[in-house]
Design a protein around this motif. Structure first.
Motif, PDB file in Angstrom:
ATOM      1  N   THR A  58       4.038   1.292  -1.762  1.00 48.41           N
ATOM      2  CA  THR A  58       4.673   1.371  -3.087  1.00 48.41           C
ATOM      3  C   THR A  58       3.635   1.341  -4.195  1.00 48.41           C
ATOM      4  O   THR A  58       3.871   1.847  -5.271  1.00 48.41           O
ATOM      5  CB  THR A  58       5.636   0.191  -3.303  1.00 48.41           C
ATOM      6  OG1 THR A  58       4.873  -1.034  -3.250  1.00 48.41           O
ATOM      7  CG2 THR A  58       6.714   0.149  -2.226  1.00 48.41           C
ATOM      8  N   ARG A  59       2.514   0.697  -3.897  1.00 48.27           N
ATOM      9  CA  ARG A  59       1.416   0.530  -4.859  1.00 48.27           C
ATOM     10  C   ARG A  59       1.870  -0.201  -6.118  1.00 48.27           C
ATOM     11  O   ARG A  59       1.390   0.045  -7.216  1.00 48.27           O
ATOM     12  CB  ARG A  59       0.728   1.864  -5.157  1.00 48.27           C
ATOM     13  CG  ARG A  59       0.298   2.557  -3.871  1.00 48.27           C
ATOM     14  CD  ARG A  59      -0.775   3.593  -4.037  1.00 48.27           C
ATOM     15  NE  ARG A  59      -2.112   3.017  -4.082  1.00 48.27           N
ATOM     16  CZ  ARG A  59      -2.793   2.591  -3.005  1.00 48.27           C
ATOM     17  NH1 ARG A  59      -2.275   2.652  -1.792  1.00 48.27           N
ATOM     18  NH2 ARG A  59      -4.003   2.110  -3.134  1.00 48.27           N
ATOM     19  N   ASP A  60       2.785  -1.117  -5.916  1.00 50.42           N
ATOM     20  CA  ASP A  60       3.152  -1.989  -7.026  1.00 50.42           C
ATOM     21  C   ASP A  60       2.164  -3.165  -7.068  1.00 50.42           C
ATOM     22  O   ASP A  60       1.275  -3.272  -6.223  1.00 50.42           O
ATOM     23  CB  ASP A  60       4.597  -2.485  -6.874  1.00 50.42           C
ATOM     24  CG  ASP A  60       4.838  -3.183  -5.540  1.00 50.42           C
ATOM     25  OD1 ASP A  60       3.882  -3.319  -4.732  1.00 50.42           O
ATOM     26  OD2 ASP A  60       5.978  -3.571  -5.277  1.00 50.42           O
ATOM     27  N   TYR A  61       2.341  -4.041  -8.060  1.00 45.89           N
ATOM     28  CA  TYR A  61       1.444  -5.184  -8.129  1.00 45.89           C
ATOM     29  C   TYR A  61       1.816  -6.202  -7.061  1.00 45.89           C
ATOM     30  O   TYR A  61       2.976  -6.555  -6.887  1.00 45.89           O
ATOM     31  CB  TYR A  61       1.499  -5.873  -9.501  1.00 45.89           C
ATOM     32  CG  TYR A  61       0.745  -7.172  -9.450  1.00 45.89           C
ATOM     33  CD1 TYR A  61      -0.638  -7.166  -9.488  1.00 45.89           C
ATOM     34  CD2 TYR A  61       1.409  -8.381  -9.255  1.00 45.89           C
ATOM     35  CE1 TYR A  61      -1.360  -8.340  -9.342  1.00 45.89           C
ATOM     36  CE2 TYR A  61       0.696  -9.561  -9.117  1.00 45.89           C
ATOM     37  CZ  TYR A  61      -0.682  -9.530  -9.154  1.00 45.89           C
ATOM     38  OH  TYR A  61      -1.390 -10.690  -8.991  1.00 45.89           O
ATOM     39  N   ILE A  95       0.827  -1.212   0.000  1.00 44.02           N
ATOM     40  CA  ILE A  95       0.000   0.000   0.000  1.00 44.02           C
ATOM     41  C   ILE A  95       0.861   1.261   0.000  1.00 44.02           C
ATOM     42  O   ILE A  95       0.370   2.348  -0.270  1.00 44.02           O
ATOM     43  CB  ILE A  95      -1.012   0.042   1.178  1.00 44.02           C
ATOM     44  CG1 ILE A  95      -0.310   0.013   2.543  1.00 44.02           C
ATOM     45  CG2 ILE A  95      -2.008  -1.097   1.063  1.00 44.02           C
ATOM     46  CD1 ILE A  95      -1.253   0.199   3.728  1.00 44.02           C
ATOM     47  N   SER A 147      -3.031  -1.087  -5.136  1.00 40.95           N
ATOM     48  CA  SER A 147      -2.463  -0.138  -6.085  1.00 40.95           C
ATOM     49  C   SER A 147      -3.481   0.897  -6.550  1.00 40.95           C
ATOM     50  O   SER A 147      -3.252   2.091  -6.430  1.00 40.95           O
ATOM     51  CB  SER A 147      -1.880  -0.887  -7.285  1.00 40.95           C
ATOM     52  OG  SER A 147      -1.221   0.004  -8.164  1.00 40.95           O
ATOM     53  N   ASP A 148      -4.613   0.446  -7.064  1.00 38.97           N
ATOM     54  CA  ASP A 148      -5.629   1.381  -7.554  1.00 38.97           C
ATOM     55  C   ASP A 148      -6.625   1.723  -6.452  1.00 38.97           C
ATOM     56  O   ASP A 148      -7.069   0.851  -5.699  1.00 38.97           O
ATOM     57  CB  ASP A 148      -6.426   0.754  -8.708  1.00 38.97           C
ATOM     58  CG  ASP A 148      -5.579   0.508  -9.941  1.00 38.97           C
ATOM     59  OD1 ASP A 148      -4.745   1.375 -10.261  1.00 38.97           O
ATOM     60  OD2 ASP A 148      -5.760  -0.551 -10.572  1.00 38.97           O
ATOM     61  N   ALA A 178      -7.185  -2.692  -9.115  1.00 39.44           N
ATOM     62  CA  ALA A 178      -6.437  -3.698  -8.368  1.00 39.44           C
ATOM     63  C   ALA A 178      -6.161  -3.200  -6.955  1.00 39.44           C
ATOM     64  O   ALA A 178      -5.653  -2.090  -6.776  1.00 39.44           O
ATOM     65  CB  ALA A 178      -5.112  -3.991  -9.073  1.00 39.44           C
TER      66      ALA A 178
END
Lengths: 567, 567
Positions: free
Chosen positions: A31-34, A29, A533-534, A530
């Motif tokens: 870095t908001r990477d996958y 939450i 991330s989103d 997602a």
């Protein structure tokens, strides 16, 4: 833990099993990477304690026609009556609660749940999610046969993606509660005199019982954020499912109660409030003085009612909006058409994120395939949708079934609103002959005609899209602004090769607080977000007063009580 | 920065000057240890660019009888009329705003303020606070002569302590906005196919214009948290001061406008809305569609009205409560009495945190000085207050002046509610002969008499305390619970040597969400909270819906807008 020695699940076991996952979620939450710990592929299940496709289907079948006893206090009757949008009656019976008995029982375990602290609460929530995850196949059938989603979508959106949203909420809740230390030593210098010294303790405390009002189309995906955010912050959660989508949330409650009990807590911290047909208990519960938090997904009318009347509670709503795609120009015309065709078709447009209004300049657009007139864009899109859904098997796999007769009625009425560019067609479903399966309709409207405006400025939930002719891209941008401001939007999409137009679109979305997807032509669709991330919604326009998931979604579900003493 | 090259204050200068302070503030809200960059002692000012006592007094004197021109758009008149609770008319005139002109002007600078980003906004806020801090002497006189606080209290509470609360809010706002990165690259594996890849940007966006409704007693202390939380999260702030306490907030607005302009931003991001006598613009502004955030400190009636009617805004209220001290037993009877005497006397009890109800078992209490009956405790406390305030100079320094005639009327009426254990006395103020200075009254009430209950269960704001005889400590704890639940409380105090009683008190405060101070006998008082460490209010009982300061206080003042593109 309330009673470690007696509990089947010790704090140590929970920590070993779930603390790394919590830490990874906290990282995600930020870095908001996958990232996701929940496998998306059905074949990934069946090993390591997870339930296989066959066993999951068998478990679902065993539920049909059964009575789902949750062992709740105050059960005064049994109720049910779900009918799958694919045809079959589910025949599952659920406990009906005497609220005057159930609510006090839900409060009984609050003190121990509070004393357990933020970390243990988070780890217990992760165990609940892990057990749900293991049974994803069973949940997928339950979601499919209550929402009308096709199996693969019910599996992914109702399974791992919903579990992701739940885990994301737990991570936010944990982080928010641990921003303040448990204790602090405060020493204030006083010049030559002794310093003033205090010993302080800080305890996150629950607001009270939280009410989750579930929806018909995404009972788990739209429910898990609120459920787990409330539970992780110390609040008991009463789950009031949509009467047509009880099973996925009833199973969720059952798992939660089992885990709570095994970990030594009161299972009544999570309970189900199923209702009799037409009982309408959401309104009664929503203004009950014991209900301090409400999470709701559904119609604007009832969402607004909740925000106005449930004044004793923190109210988090996702309501309806009018989602727009601005089509100005594209460097990948084919990709744009196929991407949009998929977005309009998925789950027959029965997503709060499905585009409704496609704003297209009446003089046409520029593309990599040369200029295209308004009529050409619309007919090319219609052809793309028709092509995507031309094969019945594929159409069934994408569309699912219409969730209820209202959607069918709206779809049929839409054809009368303007020139039909693509007619909806009936798709036969050989496996479920009673399923009502329909492809989307695309209707041409004129952005400058008042009668047409009445149509495109209202939400028409379901497989209905309006190809709205506008005078220019500038007009499209202004219509987008007005639509978001007045009607709200869960999503905005746009296609443009112009940096200036892109900037204007971004500016509108920043000013009106809408989430923007630009030039999607591949395998990501405007209607999908997602977790980790989103953000789902922004909470800043009329479509929703909260976003999944952010600090604001969790920070007011608890308060911090300070006790200070002289050191 | 909007226009770095043109600005007098560059981003680099702001970073060098304030980034270390911001970092230290961020550390403080995490550790909650003692910290402040704002000197508490009047003599600390006069060097390093700060204004000395004499110059600050001269600056204040120069304001008297003047017109404070803020250069605001839409100024259609001039208004004023403040009279110091110490006697003199201030004679300062303020701009009166045509709201239809001012509000649009306030929106004009929002885009540049948004684009500046969270860090620059925080640093500009810190520069505003630093300039206010340098002029603390001038602000102290302004607070003194609008609130009626004695000089030293006006200096400390209205100066450094208020600035601390402002800085604390900036730190929370900065941290909250930076929880989400500005950009993220998202790559989702697709097995053997190429991964799905998106480039995402995340931008904190303002909600809209924030309205600060100031109070009479602590215009800066109660105002700065909301003002700076809103400004730091990107919102323009319209400051509507209490008509009797305009000057401290007008000076604040003036400084803010100067700094914004020097840093290259639109000064209209902060503006003043002074009103004509009886104009009552708070109600009009509060429901104006452009107002999206409201911070309010004041009466429960108007706070409840705001929460009910200002539905277009996020509403943060601090209202009234009934503060209780439970007196069960003590190991330091003398220390308890002197600590309580100070708490009841400070600013003539005109603090939202001053104890009102002292719950004392009618059979008496145990102390290190032997058992004391209810009557003895009350008379000993009365003697302690009388002793503390026996000297007029000291009394004046502690009490200040009654802020308005309503307080005097309540004080006089209170003497008729029961047996007076300590009568209020008039204290002459040689420097300000017109000041109305009164010592507190202590009235004995019986906890079990319905007539008495009507008195002690209502807030009686001002120098009025009720010594309520209860049947037992257990009854006191239950009465505490009922008081907090029904009436709310900003503070709870308690004295006990019993671990069991302590635990019961903590349990009530945890369950009812009240901040508890235990066994204070030294130089810390129940009515004082320190920024960065103590929460002011809990936001979880009827006295306030927000706490100063926490994540919930800032997290919903902005939303995050995401823009995503294929990578």
């Amino acid at each position: 833990m309330a009673a470690d020695l007696a509990a089947d699940l010790t704090a140590q076991q929970l920590t070993e099993k779930h603390r790394p996952t919590l830490d990874r979620a906290l990282e995600a939450i930020r870095t908001r990477d996958y990232w996701s710990p929940h496998p998306e592929h059905p074949k990934a299940y069946g090993e390591n304690g997870t339930v296989s496709a066959a066993d999951g289907k068998a478990a679902f079948d065993a539920l049909l026609g059964s009575r789902l006893d949750l062992g709740q206090p105050g059960t005064d009757d049994w109720t049910g009556g779900e009918v799958s949008p694919f045809g079959p009656e589910l025949g599952v019976e659920y406990p009906h609660a005497d609220i005057d008995v159930l609510l006090p029982a839900m409060r009984a375990g609050m003190a121990a749940w509070r004393e357990a602290g933020a970390e243990t609460r988070a780890l217990v929530c992760l165990e609940i999610l892990a057990r749900i995850s293991a049974r994803t196949h069973e949940f997928a059938h339950a979601v499919m046969h209550t929402s009308g989603q096709a199996f693969m979508m019910a599996f992914q959106a109702g399974g791992p993606h919903a579990q992701d949203r739940g885990l994301e909420a737990v991570a936010y809740a944990y982080e928010e509660q641990t921003r303040t230390p448990k204790t602090a030593d405060w020493s204030k210098p006083q010049g030559k005199r002794d310093p003033l010294e205090l010993r302080k303790t800080f305890t996150p405390v629950a607001r009270g019982i939280a009410l989750l009002i579930g929806c018909n189309t995404f009972p788990t995906w739209n429910g898990y954020s609120g459920l787990f955010a409330s539970l992780a912050t110390g609040n008991p959660v009463l789950v009031k499912p949509h009467p047509r989508a009880v099973l996925p949330l009833a199973l969720t409650v059952k798992v939660a109660r089992e885990v709570l009990a095994e970990a030594g807590f009161d299972p009544n911290l999570v309970a189900l409030a199923a209702e009799r047909p037409g009982e309408g208990i959401a309104k009664t519960l929503a203004v009950h003085p014991e209900i301090k938090i409400i999470d709701y997904t559904g119609s604007t009318a009832f969402g607004d009612w909740l925000e106005t009347h449930a004044r004793q509670a923190q109210v988090y709503t996702e309501k309806a909006g009018v989602n727009t795609v601005v089509i100005d120009s594209t460097g990948d015309y084919k990709g744009m058409l196929s991407n949009l065709a998929f977005s309009l078709s998925l789950y027959s447009g029965q997503m709060c994120t499905t585009p409704q209004n496609l704003l297209i300049p009446r003089d046409g657009i520029t593309t990599d395939a040369g200029p295209r007139t308004y009529d050409e864009v619309v007919s090319d899109l219609a052809a793309s949708v028709a092509g995507l859904l031309g094969d019945d098997a594929r159409a069934n796999a994408l569309l699912g079934a219409l969730v209820n007769p209202d959607v069918k009625a709206r779809l049929e009425a839409a054809a009368g609103l303007g020139e039909v560019a693509l007619a909806s067609r009936e798709v036969a479903n050989p496996e479920f002959p009673d399923a009502v399966v329909r492809t989307p309709v695309i209707v041409k409207l004129d952005g400058s005609k008042p009668d047409d405006e009445a149509a495109y400025m209202s939400e028409c939930f379901g497989p209905v899209s309006f190809a709205v002719a506008v005078d220019s891209t500038g007009d499209a941008v202004e219509l987008l602004r007005r639509t978001v401001r007045d009607k709200g939007a869960m999503t905005v999409g746009a296609y443009t090769t112009s940096a200036e137009t892109e900037r204007a679109l971004e500016e509108v979305c920043l000013e009106e607080s809408a989430q923007l997807s630009l030039n999607l032509t591949g395998g990501v669709y405007v209607n999908q977000t997602a977790a980790f991330s989103d953000f789902h919604g922004s909470g800043g326009n009329p479509a929703a007063n909260a976003a999944l998931c952010d600090g604001a979604f969790v920070s007011n579900r608890f308060r911090v009580v300070e006790v200070r003493r002289e050191a």
